[in-house]
Motif scaffolding. Structure first.
Motif, PDB file in Angstrom:
ATOM      1  N   LYS A  32       0.826  -1.068   0.145  1.00  0.00           N
ATOM      2  CA  LYS A  32       0.006   0.438   0.497  1.00  0.00           C
ATOM      3  C   LYS A  32       0.764   1.342  -0.242  1.00  0.00           C
ATOM      4  O   LYS A  32       1.761   1.411   0.380  1.00  0.00           O
ATOM      5  CB  LYS A  32      -1.462   0.275   1.151  1.00  0.00           C
ATOM      6  N   ASN A  39      11.063   4.158  -0.221  1.00  0.00           N
ATOM      7  CA  ASN A  39      12.050   4.088   0.437  1.00  0.00           C
ATOM      8  C   ASN A  39      13.394   2.637   0.032  1.00  0.00           C
ATOM      9  O   ASN A  39      14.918   3.248   0.351  1.00  0.00           O
ATOM     10  CB  ASN A  39      12.157   3.767   1.283  1.00  0.00           C
ATOM     11  N   ILE A  62      16.888   9.760   7.563  1.00  0.00           N
ATOM     12  CA  ILE A  62      17.748   8.656   9.567  1.00  0.00           C
ATOM     13  C   ILE A  62      16.180   8.590   9.763  1.00  0.00           C
ATOM     14  O   ILE A  62      15.599   9.342  10.198  1.00  0.00           O
ATOM     15  CB  ILE A  62      18.218   9.807  10.098  1.00  0.00           C
TER      16      ILE A  62
HETATM   17  N1  LIG Z   1      12.995   9.773   8.601  1.00  0.00           N
HETATM   18  C1  LIG Z   1      11.988   9.047   8.563  1.00  0.00           C
HETATM   19  N2  LIG Z   1      12.288   7.972   9.404  1.00  0.00           N
HETATM   20  C2  LIG Z   1      10.803   7.123   9.660  1.00  0.00           C
HETATM   21  N3  LIG Z   1       9.805   7.079   8.735  1.00  0.00           N
HETATM   22  C3  LIG Z   1       9.965   7.539   7.486  1.00  0.00           C
HETATM   23  C4  LIG Z   1      11.344   8.957   7.744  1.00  0.00           C
HETATM   24  N4  LIG Z   1      10.721   9.313   6.423  1.00  0.00           N
HETATM   25  C5  LIG Z   1       9.905   8.604   5.527  1.00  0.00           C
HETATM   26  N5  LIG Z   1       9.675   7.925   6.825  1.00  0.00           N
HETATM   27  C6  LIG Z   1       7.962   7.110   6.328  1.00  0.00           C
HETATM   28  O1  LIG Z   1       8.822   5.884   5.266  1.00  0.00           O
HETATM   29  C7  LIG Z   1       6.995   6.248   4.609  1.00  0.00           C
HETATM   30  C8  LIG Z   1       6.707   5.947   3.174  1.00  0.00           C
HETATM   31  O2  LIG Z   1       7.785   5.724   2.632  1.00  0.00           O
HETATM   32  P1  LIG Z   1       7.419   4.959   1.166  1.00  0.00           P
HETATM   33  O3  LIG Z   1       7.897   6.776   0.393  1.00  0.00           O
HETATM   34  O4  LIG Z   1       9.122   4.780   0.557  1.00  0.00           O
HETATM   35  O5  LIG Z   1       6.604   4.557   0.911  1.00  0.00           O
HETATM   36  P2  LIG Z   1       6.053   4.310  -0.752  1.00  0.00           P
HETATM   37  O6  LIG Z   1       5.794   2.575  -0.203  1.00  0.00           O
HETATM   38  O7  LIG Z   1       6.855   3.794  -2.103  1.00  0.00           O
HETATM   39  O8  LIG Z   1       4.503   4.709  -1.145  1.00  0.00           O
HETATM   40  P3  LIG Z   1       3.983   5.266  -2.432  1.00  0.00           P
HETATM   41  O9  LIG Z   1       3.051   3.837  -2.764  1.00  0.00           O
HETATM   42  O10 LIG Z   1       2.614   6.080  -1.770  1.00  0.00           O
HETATM   43  O11 LIG Z   1       4.510   5.299  -3.309  1.00  0.00           O
HETATM   44  C9  LIG Z   1       5.596   6.534   5.164  1.00  0.00           C
HETATM   45  O12 LIG Z   1       5.050   6.431   6.283  1.00  0.00           O
HETATM   46  C10 LIG Z   1       6.763   8.116   5.938  1.00  0.00           C
HETATM   47  O13 LIG Z   1       6.276   8.344   7.292  1.00  0.00           O
END
Ligand SMILES: Nc1ncnc2c1ncn2[C@@H]1O[C@H](COP(=O)(O)OP(=O)(O)OP(=O)(O)O)[C@@H](O)[C@H]1O
Ligand SMILES: [Mg+2]
Length: 368
Positions: A32, A39, A62
């Motif tokens: 989702k 990340n 971080i």
């Molecule tokens: N420095 C941080 N520490 C902890 N959590 C973080 C940090 N930076 C981002 N996040 C969390 O990581 C999540 C976002 O991760 P990511 O961008 O990889 O999502 P995604 O799975 O690619 O979502 P989408 O499908 O919307 O692109 C969010 O819940 C955000 O709050």
């Protein structure tokens, strides 16, 4: 090139995570929104260039509440295995290769060679010329050491020339000396930029029809102040003509620092006529073209990172994209929508990402 193992400590929403990847396989990171798919892509990209494509501040990566992050990887490149580690606290980066400290960034950067497609790239066509120059320069810098050296020499001269122009009584002899040296650099840069754009577009033109299924043709015009065949004397004359304006504006008006690359679809500017899907297809052709150029130069494909590549592509184009990805390339695809397993006729691994944890779902291998 392949990443075999990857580990995160306190990176973004990952506390401690460990991944194992397959040689030349497609790795589908699904889950989702906001679970941590991008990340992972960002972590791989960071290992490649020691910077993010989402933030200028490493501290943002971080994990909240922690003071540092570590990314570790075992990488296979040209038949050799490399162990890389980057530890980041605040703005400080410590780099290691086989646990030995690496003193210079340049000895670390590029060990992992990755080509990234991310949704923000879509602004390439509508952004300022500076963004398009950056795109071309970034790739040329990776491909050619001499380009990097010439470009930074030019930029140093440009700064000095602008400095001279800012004086109350500009020293025209000094300005002339800078101009001459800048022209010498620019002859090289213009040749390299023109050759690169030509090669990139030749590759992209072959790839684009696979996506579009139609007759459209993409192209790019390299717009610079001089022609490739202009002599140094001809270029000096151009500078002489604008000198008065340069002095008035206290800034160099002419030069490759103003270059642009105009992308076209059927001879019309992409930015004016292309649909979102067409822009995406054009960008993908460019990125895959780039991967091919790297393959021809380097003897191995870079890692391909496709972040959120499927939105705005219809089912047909999604399938086609998967079909046309070279089989000797390790690939990471993030998707919030499930991708059917039977779209792949090559090794593929699926990962379910949920709130910074990873479940390796299935591991399919089909004979080629
Ligand atoms: N420095 C941080 N520490 C902890 N959590 C973080 C940090 N930076 C981002 N996040 C969390 O990581 C999540 C976002 O991760 P990511 O961008 O990889 O999502 P995604 O799975 O690619 O979502 P989408 O499908 O919307 O692109 C969010 O819940 C955000 O709050
Ligand atoms: Mg994402």
């Amino acid at each position: 090139m392949n990443i075999k193992k990857l580990k995160f400590y306190h990176f973004r929403n990952y506390d401690k995570a460990s991944f194992s990847f397959e040689k030349n396989a497609v790795h589908v990171l699904q889950g989702k929104n906001a679970q941590g798919k991008t990340n992972i892509v960002e972590g791989i990209y960071f290992l490649s260039l020691l910077r993010s494509f989402r933030t200028n501040k490493t501290v943002n990566m971080i994990r909240h509440g922690q003071s540092s992050f570590v990314i570790e990887a075992e990488v296979e490149t040209k038949g050799r295995v490399e162990e890389l580690k980057a530890a980041v606290s605040g703005t400080k980066k410590q780099l290691f290769r086989f646990n030995d400290p690496v003193a210079r960034y340049s000895e670390f950067v590029g060990t992992v060679n990755a080509v990234l497609f991310c949704p923000d790239d879509m602004t390439l066509f509508s952004d300022s010329p500076a963004a398009r120059r950056k795109f071309i320069d970034m790739e040329l810098i990776k491909l050619s050491r001499s380009y990097t050296a010439t470009l930074s020499h030019y930029q140093k001269l440009l700064k000095e020339r602008n400095q001279a122009l800012k004086q109350p009584c500009p020293d025209q002899t000094l300005i002339g000396i800078y101009t001459k040296q800048m022209i010498a650099d620019q002859k090289i840069i213009i040749r390299q930029r023109a050759a690169f754009v030509k090669e990139l577009m030749e590759k992209a033109q072959k790839l684009y029809p696979f996506f579009s299924g139609g007759e459209e043709k993409i192209d790019a015009i390299y717009e610079t102040f001089a022609k490739e065949e202009d002599t140094e004397t001809a270029m000096e004359k151009m500078y002489a003509k604008t000198l008065e304006r340069d002095i008035q504006y206290k800034n160099t008006q002419l030069g490759i620092h103003k270059d642009d690359f105009l992308f076209l679809l059927n001879g019309m500017p992409v930015v004016q006529i292309a649909s979102q899907g067409q822009k995406r297809s054009a960008l993908l052709s460019l990125k895959l073209g780039l991967a091919q150029i790297i393959y021809e130069k380097d003897g191995q494909y870079p890692i391909l990172l496709l972040d959120d590549v499927f939105s705005e592509l219809d089912q047909d184009r999604r399938k086609k994209l998967i079909e046309m990805l070279p089989h000797e390339m390790q690939i990471f695809i993030t998707s919030a929508e499930p991708i059917p397993k039977d779209w792949f006729d090559r090794p593929v691994k699926f990962y379910e990402i949920e709130n910074g944890t990873v479940k390796e779902e299935t591991h399919e291998r089909t004979e080629e």
